[in-house]
Structure formats: C-alpha cells, structure tokens
Design a protein around this motif. Structure first.
Motif, PDB file in Angstrom:
ATOM      1  N   ALA A 166      49.704  36.461  46.088  1.00  0.00           N
ATOM      2  CA  ALA A 166      48.765  37.588  46.053  1.00  0.00           C
ATOM      3  C   ALA A 166      49.113  38.533  44.911  1.00  0.00           C
ATOM      4  O   ALA A 166      48.213  39.086  44.254  1.00  0.00           O
ATOM      5  CB  ALA A 166      48.790  38.332  47.382  1.00  0.00           C
ATOM      6  N   LYS A 167      50.391  38.736  44.653  1.00  0.00           N
ATOM      7  CA  LYS A 167      50.823  39.596  43.550  1.00  0.00           C
ATOM      8  C   LYS A 167      50.352  39.043  42.215  1.00  0.00           C
ATOM      9  O   LYS A 167      49.878  39.789  41.344  1.00  0.00           O
ATOM     10  CB  LYS A 167      52.343  39.724  43.566  1.00  0.00           C
ATOM     11  N   ASP A 168      50.465  37.732  42.045  1.00  0.00           N
ATOM     12  CA  ASP A 168      50.008  37.090  40.805  1.00  0.00           C
ATOM     13  C   ASP A 168      48.493  37.241  40.638  1.00  0.00           C
ATOM     14  O   ASP A 168      48.007  37.522  39.542  1.00  0.00           O
ATOM     15  CB  ASP A 168      50.378  35.607  40.809  1.00  0.00           C
ATOM     16  N   ILE A 169      47.758  37.039  41.740  1.00  0.00           N
ATOM     17  CA  ILE A 169      46.295  37.148  41.677  1.00  0.00           C
ATOM     18  C   ILE A 169      45.892  38.584  41.365  1.00  0.00           C
ATOM     19  O   ILE A 169      44.978  38.826  40.565  1.00  0.00           O
ATOM     20  CB  ILE A 169      45.652  36.691  43.003  1.00  0.00           C
ATOM     21  N   PHE A 170      46.579  39.544  41.986  1.00  0.00           N
ATOM     22  CA  PHE A 170      46.268  40.951  41.743  1.00  0.00           C
ATOM     23  C   PHE A 170      46.492  41.306  40.275  1.00  0.00           C
ATOM     24  O   PHE A 170      45.677  42.005  39.658  1.00  0.00           O
ATOM     25  CB  PHE A 170      47.125  41.848  42.638  1.00  0.00           C
ATOM     26  N   GLY A 171      47.600  40.830  39.720  1.00  0.00           N
ATOM     27  CA  GLY A 171      47.883  41.093  38.317  1.00  0.00           C
ATOM     28  C   GLY A 171      46.825  40.510  37.408  1.00  0.00           C
ATOM     29  O   GLY A 171      46.408  41.140  36.420  1.00  0.00           O
ATOM     30  N   TYR A 172      46.371  39.308  37.746  1.00  0.00           N
ATOM     31  CA  TYR A 172      45.326  38.655  36.951  1.00  0.00           C
ATOM     32  C   TYR A 172      44.011  39.419  37.061  1.00  0.00           C
ATOM     33  O   TYR A 172      43.330  39.656  36.052  1.00  0.00           O
ATOM     34  CB  TYR A 172      45.141  37.218  37.432  1.00  0.00           C
ATOM     35  N   ALA A 173      43.649  39.823  38.272  1.00  0.00           N
ATOM     36  CA  ALA A 173      42.402  40.567  38.481  1.00  0.00           C
ATOM     37  C   ALA A 173      42.445  41.915  37.762  1.00  0.00           C
ATOM     38  O   ALA A 173      41.445  42.343  37.169  1.00  0.00           O
ATOM     39  CB  ALA A 173      42.168  40.777  39.979  1.00  0.00           C
ATOM     40  N   LYS A 174      43.596  42.583  37.808  1.00  0.00           N
ATOM     41  CA  LYS A 174      43.740  43.883  37.140  1.00  0.00           C
ATOM     42  C   LYS A 174      43.567  43.732  35.632  1.00  0.00           C
ATOM     43  O   LYS A 174      42.904  44.548  34.982  1.00  0.00           O
ATOM     44  CB  LYS A 174      45.106  44.479  37.464  1.00  0.00           C
ATOM     45  N   LYS A 175      44.141  42.685  35.069  1.00  0.00           N
ATOM     46  CA  LYS A 175      44.004  42.432  33.635  1.00  0.00           C
ATOM     47  C   LYS A 175      42.547  42.188  33.267  1.00  0.00           C
ATOM     48  O   LYS A 175      42.056  42.674  32.247  1.00  0.00           O
ATOM     49  CB  LYS A 175      44.864  41.223  33.236  1.00  0.00           C
ATOM     50  N   GLY A 176      41.836  41.448  34.122  1.00  0.00           N
ATOM     51  CA  GLY A 176      40.416  41.207  33.882  1.00  0.00           C
ATOM     52  C   GLY A 176      39.605  42.487  33.926  1.00  0.00           C
ATOM     53  O   GLY A 176      38.678  42.676  33.129  1.00  0.00           O
ATOM     54  N   GLY A 177      39.960  43.370  34.860  1.00  0.00           N
ATOM     55  CA  GLY A 177      39.267  44.649  34.949  1.00  0.00           C
ATOM     56  C   GLY A 177      39.431  45.472  33.684  1.00  0.00           C
ATOM     57  O   GLY A 177      38.480  46.105  33.210  1.00  0.00           O
ATOM     58  N   LYS A 178      40.623  45.452  33.121  1.00  0.00           N
ATOM     59  CA  LYS A 178      40.879  46.194  31.881  1.00  0.00           C
ATOM     60  C   LYS A 178      40.042  45.638  30.730  1.00  0.00           C
ATOM     61  O   LYS A 178      39.508  46.403  29.911  1.00  0.00           O
ATOM     62  CB  LYS A 178      42.363  46.124  31.535  1.00  0.00           C
ATOM     63  N   ILE A 179      39.918  44.311  30.671  1.00  0.00           N
ATOM     64  CA  ILE A 179      39.110  43.690  29.616  1.00  0.00           C
ATOM     65  C   ILE A 179      37.653  44.111  29.754  1.00  0.00           C
ATOM     66  O   ILE A 179      36.986  44.454  28.773  1.00  0.00           O
ATOM     67  CB  ILE A 179      39.232  42.150  29.671  1.00  0.00           C
ATOM     68  N   MET A 180      37.151  44.110  30.987  1.00  0.00           N
ATOM     69  CA  MET A 180      35.758  44.488  31.218  1.00  0.00           C
ATOM     70  C   MET A 180      35.512  45.955  30.866  1.00  0.00           C
ATOM     71  O   MET A 180      34.466  46.298  30.302  1.00  0.00           O
ATOM     72  CB  MET A 180      35.386  44.216  32.680  1.00  0.00           C
ATOM     73  N   ILE A 181      36.467  46.815  31.186  1.00  0.00           N
ATOM     74  CA  ILE A 181      36.324  48.230  30.861  1.00  0.00           C
ATOM     75  C   ILE A 181      36.329  48.445  29.350  1.00  0.00           C
ATOM     76  O   ILE A 181      35.530  49.208  28.805  1.00  0.00           O
ATOM     77  CB  ILE A 181      37.446  49.050  31.531  1.00  0.00           C
ATOM     78  N   GLU A 182      37.215  47.733  28.659  1.00  0.00           N
ATOM     79  CA  GLU A 182      37.301  47.854  27.201  1.00  0.00           C
ATOM     80  C   GLU A 182      35.994  47.460  26.517  1.00  0.00           C
ATOM     81  O   GLU A 182      35.601  48.045  25.508  1.00  0.00           O
ATOM     82  CB  GLU A 182      38.442  46.985  26.675  1.00  0.00           C
ATOM     83  N   HIS A 183      35.323  46.460  27.084  1.00  0.00           N
ATOM     84  CA  HIS A 183      34.065  45.980  26.497  1.00  0.00           C
ATOM     85  C   HIS A 183      32.833  46.689  27.074  1.00  0.00           C
ATOM     86  O   HIS A 183      31.718  46.342  26.739  1.00  0.00           O
ATOM     87  CB  HIS A 183      33.929  44.464  26.713  1.00  0.00           C
ATOM     88  N   LYS A 184      33.078  47.658  27.973  1.00  0.00           N
ATOM     89  CA  LYS A 184      31.989  48.380  28.631  1.00  0.00           C
ATOM     90  C   LYS A 184      31.069  47.422  29.404  1.00  0.00           C
ATOM     91  O   LYS A 184      29.841  47.524  29.352  1.00  0.00           O
ATOM     92  CB  LYS A 184      31.183  49.206  27.615  1.00  0.00           C
ATOM     93  N   TRP A 185      31.693  46.498  30.118  1.00  0.00           N
ATOM     94  CA  TRP A 185      30.960  45.525  30.934  1.00  0.00           C
ATOM     95  C   TRP A 185      31.001  45.884  32.422  1.00  0.00           C
ATOM     96  O   TRP A 185      30.331  45.242  33.232  1.00  0.00           O
ATOM     97  CB  TRP A 185      31.557  44.126  30.766  1.00  0.00           C
ATOM     98  N   MET A 186      31.802  46.871  32.805  1.00  0.00           N
ATOM     99  CA  MET A 186      31.984  47.174  34.222  1.00  0.00           C
ATOM    100  C   MET A 186      31.236  48.451  34.592  1.00  0.00           C
ATOM    101  O   MET A 186      31.603  49.548  34.150  1.00  0.00           O
ATOM    102  CB  MET A 186      33.473  47.317  34.562  1.00  0.00           C
ATOM    103  N   GLU A 187      30.195  48.298  35.390  1.00  0.00           N
ATOM    104  CA  GLU A 187      29.473  49.468  35.875  1.00  0.00           C
ATOM    105  C   GLU A 187      30.349  50.241  36.865  1.00  0.00           C
ATOM    106  O   GLU A 187      31.062  49.649  37.673  1.00  0.00           O
ATOM    107  CB  GLU A 187      28.176  49.061  36.578  1.00  0.00           C
TER     108      GLU A 187
END
Length: 335
Positions: free
Chosen positions: A301-322
């Motif tokens: 779960a820790k590994d998955i959380f880290g992966y999901a968090k990294k994805g969230g940062k990418i989406m925010i950087e590209h302004k893809w996350m509402e």
C-alpha cells in the motif's frame, strides 16, 4: 413545493456526484474509442449498450448540478480522444477495461450511497450501481465464454463448523514458527489483487507505448514495473500455501504507437485505478488474520500510495487535475 424539493445538496453529496461525473465522463470517452475499434460483434454490442445507459447517469448528475446552480465539471469530452488512429488494444482487452471500470463503479457507488440524503442523489447512485453491476456480469460472462478469465482456486467444501482454538492463528511474523495455510477470505483478496495488477500491468504497457509527454511515458513504465513487483510478491504468498496464482494474461496491446487518448485521460484513469487499489488493499488487510499479511500488504500500500502521489503531482503540473468543490475558507473570509 414538496419537502423533498426543499432539501439542499450536502457537501458529501456534491463531492460524490462530482467524482461520479468525472469517472463517468472518462469511461464514456474510452468506450467511444473502444466501440469504434472493436470488431467482435458481441463485444461491440456490450460497449455500445453501456454507453447509452451510462449517458443517462451523466445527464441526471448535470440536472442536479443545474438545479443547485453548481458549476458543471469539465471532466472529459471529445477533445480527449482521437478516433482516426489504429486500435491500441484488442477486443478482449477492451472488454477487460470495461469490466475493470465496472468493478470500480459499483464499489464507489455502494460507498457513496451511504453518504447520500437527497432522494435524487440516492436514485442516481443506485442507477450507477445497477448499471455497473449489470455490465460487470455481462463482461465477466463474455470473457469466461472466451476462456480468457482465470477463476480463483477451488477448495474442498467444509463438512462441519470449526472454531479457532490455536493462539498462533493470527501469527506469522515469527521466522521460526510455521505459518498456517491461508483461509479462503485471504485467498480471495490476494487473488483479486493479483488479477487487478495483471490488468494494470497490461494497461500501463499500452499507455506507455502511446504517451506523448516523456515524463508521462516514464510514469506509465514505472507503473508497469510496480504492478509486476506486486504480482510477484502476492503470488509468492499464495504459492507458500500451495495455491496457484491467477495465470491468464489474455488481451493484449497492439503494435500501434499512435494514441487514441490524451495524456490527461490516461493519467486520470491511472490515478483512479491507483487510488482505488489503496482502498481495496486496506480492505484486504482488515480481513486478513495472519500478521505477516498485514505487514506485506501495508508495504505494498505504501508503494501504491507513493506512485499515486507522484501521478497527482504530474497532473497538477500539467493543469490536468480539476479541483474538487471546496468548503468555505472561514479564516480567509474573516480577514
């Protein structure tokens, strides 16, 4: 005016409808592409029929938002798909994608229903659940008919009721002690997690093949490797109890390198799957009664959380996350 009409949409209802709308838009767009690229008549009919029924859920959510004078989320639309490209996945995997989305949909709808008070919202969530369950059954039947879906292992049926007597039933972390065999509840969650990660690995393979942005492509490759790592770890747990892990790897990515989906849509899909995996992992941990499983599943779960968090940062950087609807900032308002 009826009493029901006077009831205002609560914050939790607004949030759950917002999430349901986002997910519905994304799934509908993926299905539009899959319908166009699917050759098998039965598979195409399943996808086409789903689009019609799912669109009604989306429309009902829009009606509630309009009645409440709430802004309609952007979500996903025709700008997020490219129809004039070769198929990315074969027919079997298209149905696997729809099946996986239905598993997420009726899981989320069941939870969201317990947070709803307004009848209109309750009806929408029930409809979404009913549609998701209907098409989960249809896609599962289709894949079983094609012989491409691995069932969980069979077990000898119990002949009498047993009660736990040994104090070490819940142990497992001690190196020198023998671990008991897995019970059927634990096998069920482990099997499901392996199946989900096999799907995730194949999906990430396809997404990585066609992603435009280099950082996004690298992220999907990382997701594929994480899924393989999880499959290996969970498979070892099953094998230690002489249980064969799921082995069907049917459905595949084609050789196309031209994307039918925007990076934004693929990143959202990955985010949705990753976030749900954290929840299902926690559920599996809570129902496991061997302490070593708690430790191993928590690390996963820790590994998955880290992966999901990294994805969230990418989406925010590209302004893809509402941004979800926010509560009023009372500190700011009082300044």
């Amino acid at each position: 005016m009826t009493t029901e009409a006077k009831i205002q949409l609560t914050s939790s209802e607004l949030g759950t409808l917002w999430m349901t709308y986002q997910s519905a838009c994304a799934t509908l767009m993926k299905c539009e592409v899959m319908k166009d690229k699917t050759i098998d008549k039965e598979a195409k009919n399943i996808i086409t029929s789903y689009i019609t029924e799912a669109q009604s859920v989306k429309n009902k959510i829009v009606n509630v938002f309009n009645n409440e004078r709430a802004v309609i989320p952007i979500g996903f639309d025709e700008r997020d798909i490219i129809m004039e490209v070769p198929p990315l996945f074969d027919d079997i995997f298209n149905i696997m994608i729809l099946r996986q989305m239905m598993k997420l949909n009726y899981g989320h709808s069941a939870i969201f229903s317990a947070m709803a008070y307004m009848k209109d919202v309750q009806d929408i969530l029930k409809l979404n659940y009913d549609i998701a369950h209907k098409y989960y059954v249809m896609t599962t039947k289709y894949l079983l008919g094609k012989g491409v879906l691995a069932k969980p292992p069979y077990v000898t049926m119990p002949k009498q009721v047993e009660f736990i007597e040994a104090k070490n039933y819940m142990s497992g972390n001690t190196l020198l002690s023998d671990k008991r065999s897995l019970n059927t509840i634990e096998v069920g969650f482990l099997n499901e997690a392996i199946e989900d990660n096999i799907f995730g690995m194949q999906l990430m393979t396809g997404f990585a093949q066609v992603a435009i942005d280099k950082e996004v492509k690298k992220y999907f490759i990382e997701g594929k490797e994480l899924a393989k790592k999880i499959i290996s770890k969970l498979g070892d747990i099953l094998l230690q109890s002489d249980v064969q892990p799921p082995s069907t790897w049917a459905g595949k990515t084609t050789e196309s390198t031209k994307t039918p989906f925007t990076d934004k849509l693929m990143m959202y899909t990955t985010s949705l799957i990753s976030s749900s995996a954290i929840g299902y992992n926690a559920l599996g941990t809570s129902f496991s009664m061997r302490s070593d499983l708690h430790t191993k599943l928590t690390l996963i779960a820790k590994d998955i959380f880290g992966y999901a968090k990294k994805g969230g940062k990418i989406m925010i950087e590209h302004k893809w996350m509402e941004e979800p609807p926010q509560m009023e900032d009372r500190n700011q308002l009082t300044k």
